[in-house]
Design a protein around this motif. Structure first.
Motif, PDB file in Angstrom:
ATOM      1  N   GLN A 147       0.834  -1.205   0.000  1.00 45.76           N
ATOM      2  CA  GLN A 147       0.000   0.000   0.000  1.00 45.76           C
ATOM      3  C   GLN A 147       0.866   1.251   0.000  1.00 45.76           C
ATOM      4  O   GLN A 147       0.559   2.241  -0.657  1.00 45.76           O
ATOM      5  N   ALA A 148       1.960   1.208   0.758  1.00 47.48           N
ATOM      6  CA  ALA A 148       2.841   2.374   0.858  1.00 47.48           C
ATOM      7  C   ALA A 148       3.558   2.647  -0.460  1.00 47.48           C
ATOM      8  O   ALA A 148       3.746   3.806  -0.841  1.00 47.48           O
ATOM      9  N   CYS A 149       3.970   1.588  -1.154  1.00 47.56           N
ATOM     10  CA  CYS A 149       4.748   1.766  -2.385  1.00 47.56           C
ATOM     11  C   CYS A 149       3.892   2.214  -3.559  1.00 47.56           C
ATOM     12  O   CYS A 149       4.413   2.768  -4.532  1.00 47.56           O
ATOM     13  N   GLY A 150       2.586   1.985  -3.482  1.00 49.78           N
ATOM     14  CA  GLY A 150       1.699   2.425  -4.557  1.00 49.78           C
ATOM     15  C   GLY A 150       1.836   3.904  -4.853  1.00 49.78           C
ATOM     16  O   GLY A 150       2.120   4.304  -5.999  1.00 49.78           O
ATOM     17  N   PRO A 151       1.666   4.776  -3.839  1.00 43.39           N
ATOM     18  CA  PRO A 151       1.818   6.214  -4.089  1.00 43.39           C
ATOM     19  C   PRO A 151       3.218   6.599  -4.548  1.00 43.39           C
ATOM     20  O   PRO A 151       3.384   7.571  -5.290  1.00 43.39           O
ATOM     21  N   LEU A 152       4.237   5.851  -4.127  1.00 41.82           N
ATOM     22  CA  LEU A 152       5.610   6.164  -4.520  1.00 41.82           C
ATOM     23  C   LEU A 152       5.824   5.932  -6.010  1.00 41.82           C
ATOM     24  O   LEU A 152       6.631   6.609  -6.651  1.00 41.82           O
ATOM     25  N   LEU A 153       5.100   4.954  -6.581  1.00 46.22           N
ATOM     26  CA  LEU A 153       5.259   4.644  -7.998  1.00 46.22           C
ATOM     27  C   LEU A 153       4.723   5.761  -8.892  1.00 46.22           C
ATOM     28  O   LEU A 153       5.136   5.894 -10.041  1.00 46.22           O
ATOM     29  N   LEU A 154       3.803   6.563  -8.355  1.00 43.58           N
ATOM     30  CA  LEU A 154       3.232   7.644  -9.155  1.00 43.58           C
ATOM     31  C   LEU A 154       4.288   8.681  -9.546  1.00 43.58           C
ATOM     32  O   LEU A 154       4.480   8.946 -10.740  1.00 43.58           O
ATOM     33  N   PRO A 155       4.994   9.282  -8.578  1.00 42.63           N
ATOM     34  CA  PRO A 155       6.019  10.253  -8.987  1.00 42.63           C
ATOM     35  C   PRO A 155       7.219   9.615  -9.679  1.00 42.63           C
ATOM     36  O   PRO A 155       7.922  10.288 -10.429  1.00 42.63           O
ATOM     37  N   LEU A 193       1.721  17.394  -6.811  1.00 40.12           N
ATOM     38  CA  LEU A 193       1.211  16.029  -6.695  1.00 40.12           C
ATOM     39  C   LEU A 193       2.340  15.057  -6.385  1.00 40.12           C
ATOM     40  O   LEU A 193       2.173  14.118  -5.599  1.00 40.12           O
ATOM     41  N   LYS A 194       3.522  15.300  -6.977  1.00 34.81           N
ATOM     42  CA  LYS A 194       4.680  14.427  -6.728  1.00 34.81           C
ATOM     43  C   LYS A 194       5.034  14.403  -5.243  1.00 34.81           C
ATOM     44  O   LYS A 194       5.189  13.339  -4.641  1.00 34.81           O
ATOM     45  N   ASN A 195       5.129  15.583  -4.633  1.00 35.01           N
ATOM     46  CA  ASN A 195       5.477  15.648  -3.215  1.00 35.01           C
ATOM     47  C   ASN A 195       4.329  15.148  -2.335  1.00 35.01           C
ATOM     48  O   ASN A 195       4.568  14.559  -1.274  1.00 35.01           O
ATOM     49  N   GLY A 196       3.104  15.397  -2.770  1.00 30.39           N
ATOM     50  CA  GLY A 196       1.958  14.889  -2.018  1.00 30.39           C
ATOM     51  C   GLY A 196       1.939  13.373  -1.974  1.00 30.39           C
ATOM     52  O   GLY A 196       1.640  12.772  -0.930  1.00 30.39           O
ATOM     53  N   ASP A 197       2.298  12.735  -3.085  1.00 31.27           N
ATOM     54  CA  ASP A 197       2.340  11.269  -3.111  1.00 31.27           C
ATOM     55  C   ASP A 197       3.504  10.730  -2.292  1.00 31.27           C
ATOM     56  O   ASP A 197       3.415   9.645  -1.708  1.00 31.27           O
ATOM     57  N   LEU A 198       4.611  11.467  -2.219  1.00 29.43           N
ATOM     58  CA  LEU A 198       5.718  11.055  -1.362  1.00 29.43           C
ATOM     59  C   LEU A 198       5.298  11.088   0.108  1.00 29.43           C
ATOM     60  O   LEU A 198       5.683  10.222   0.895  1.00 29.43           O
TER      61      LEU A 198
END
Length: 398
Positions: A155-163, A250-255
């Motif tokens: 679940q945590a890595c999902g948002p990381l893959l976006l940026p 959005l990049k920093n928000g996903d981080l």
């Protein structure tokens, strides 16, 4: 003779641990493709299909509700007759649904594919958690922690893959997850021979299990999990929108979302380890109470304090994740699949209902106002925890 028996027992334990790690890695890949990526993809889906916050919340609702409804159903179906082939079928449906959603030509098709992915996750989880249960030995909390930390880290890595690459490739970049599906399929196939043998041994052991089911306690525990899920899913799904409104990319928000969920994965592991030594009930209560002040602080802090508050928030809100599974299994000792489906499926999937409500409230009052409401959810969960039966009373009833 004793040395030979001890050596054989040690080999079996090592074999079970290897299978547990394989199940955890498969769980990681499964949850990357469902609860990890779907919430993180909401801004991209919203832009691509010109959606409102409510429609974006519906995507998350469909993903969560299909998984939540199907997990306890499949768990109940397989309690008496486990089905090993559910493991590869489930993981393949999960991967296909996510991959194909990147090429959906219309919103309703997107919802259909996201729902298919959720059903695949619902098929996979009960059988995988049964495997973790059989590999646990006496350290059930630790075993569940190892298994669940795979999912939570996914679940945590999902948002990381976006940026990292999905913002650059767009939704069509989801096609690369066909390789993740293949890797998960290979892993789960490597576990199946051990799983089949373990099921045969466990069938004889299951007939010897004594003890009463405690439906009242399980209902209360499920409500606690639902409140916790609404908090976790709500923050993970709408944190990027909160930061976008504050002028953060959005990049920093996903981080930041990754930080929140990665802290939750750490909390899951630590909570599971501690649950083998201290009371399940009071560990859950403590985790919810400590969460309250950080839920209140989150929308009011900035800079380095945002990072600190978000990490501690994530650490404690999910520190009871593995514990609730073991606690539920103690309440329903003969229905491991059903309990697993309720705790991880229905409980967490109900977060999709909360996501839809949060989306509607965000449309009406703004994202910032909604984040001020998250403080009440762990508060309600902590109060309900006080009415849960103690482990001592559950064991005395056996």
């Amino acid at each position: 003779m004793n040395v030979a028996v001890h050596t054989l027992g040690t080999k079996r334990q090592l074999g079970a641990k290897r299978q547990l790690v394989s199940l955890s890695l498969t769980h990681f890949l499964n949850d990357v493709m469902t609860t990890g990526l779907v919430p993180a993809l909401l801004p991209l889906y919203k832009t691509a299909f010109h959606l409102s916050y409510l429609q974006a919340g519906v995507i998350l609702f469909v993903s969560m509700i299909t998984s939540s409804v199907s997990q306890p159903v499949f768990g109940l179906m397989t309690d008496k007759h486990p089905k090993t082939w559910f493991l590869p079928i489930g993981i393949c449906l999960t991967g296909f649904g996510l991959t194909a959603s990147g090429f959906a030509p219309a919103y309703w098709i997107l919802l259909l594919l996201v729902g298919l992915s959720g059903i695949g996750s619902g098929i996979f989880h009960p059988e995988a958690m049964r495997g973790a249960y059989m590999a646990a030995g006496t350290a059930r909390g630790t075993a569940q922690a190892i298994f669940q930390v795979g999912g939570n880290f996914g679940q945590a890595c999902g948002p990381l893959l976006l940026p990292l690459f999905l913002i650059a490739t767009g939704l069509h970049g989801l096609g690369w997850f066909a390789f993740a599906t293949l890797a998960a399929f290979v892993l789960v196939c490597s576990v199946m021979p051990w799983y089949k043998k373990s099921l045969i041994k466990n069938k004889a052991h299951q007939a010897e299990i004594r003890g009463k089911n405690h439906p009242g306690g399980l209902i209360l525990l499920t409500i606690v999990v639902i409140f916790r899920s609404w908090t976790q899913i709500g923050v993970a799904g709408f944190l990027p929108f909160l930061y976008l409104n504050q002028g953060i990319s959005l990049k920093n928000g996903d981080l930041m979302t990754f930080l929140f969920l990665a802290a939750g994965a750490v909390g899951t592991f630590l909570g599971g380890r501690f649950s083998d030594r201290i009371s399940h009930k009071w560990l859950i209560f403590f985790s919810m109470v400590v969460t309250i002040p950080f839920a209140w602080l989150l929308p009011h802090v900035h800079g380095i304090w945002s990072i600190i508050v978000l990490f501690i928030f994530g650490l404690f809100v999910l520190s009871s994740f593995a514990v609730t599974v073991v606690y539920g299994q103690l309440m329903f000792p003969k229905n491991i699949g059903l309990v697993s489906g309720l705790m991880v499926g229905f409980g967490i999937g109900a977060g999709g209902i909360g996501a839809t409500l949060i989306g509607w409230l965000s449309d009406q009052y703004g994202v910032y106002a909604v984040f001020n409401l998250f403080v009440f959810l762990p508060l309600f969960a902590a109060i309900i925890t006080l009415f849960l039966p103690s482990e001592k009373s559950l064991r005395e009833a056996e």
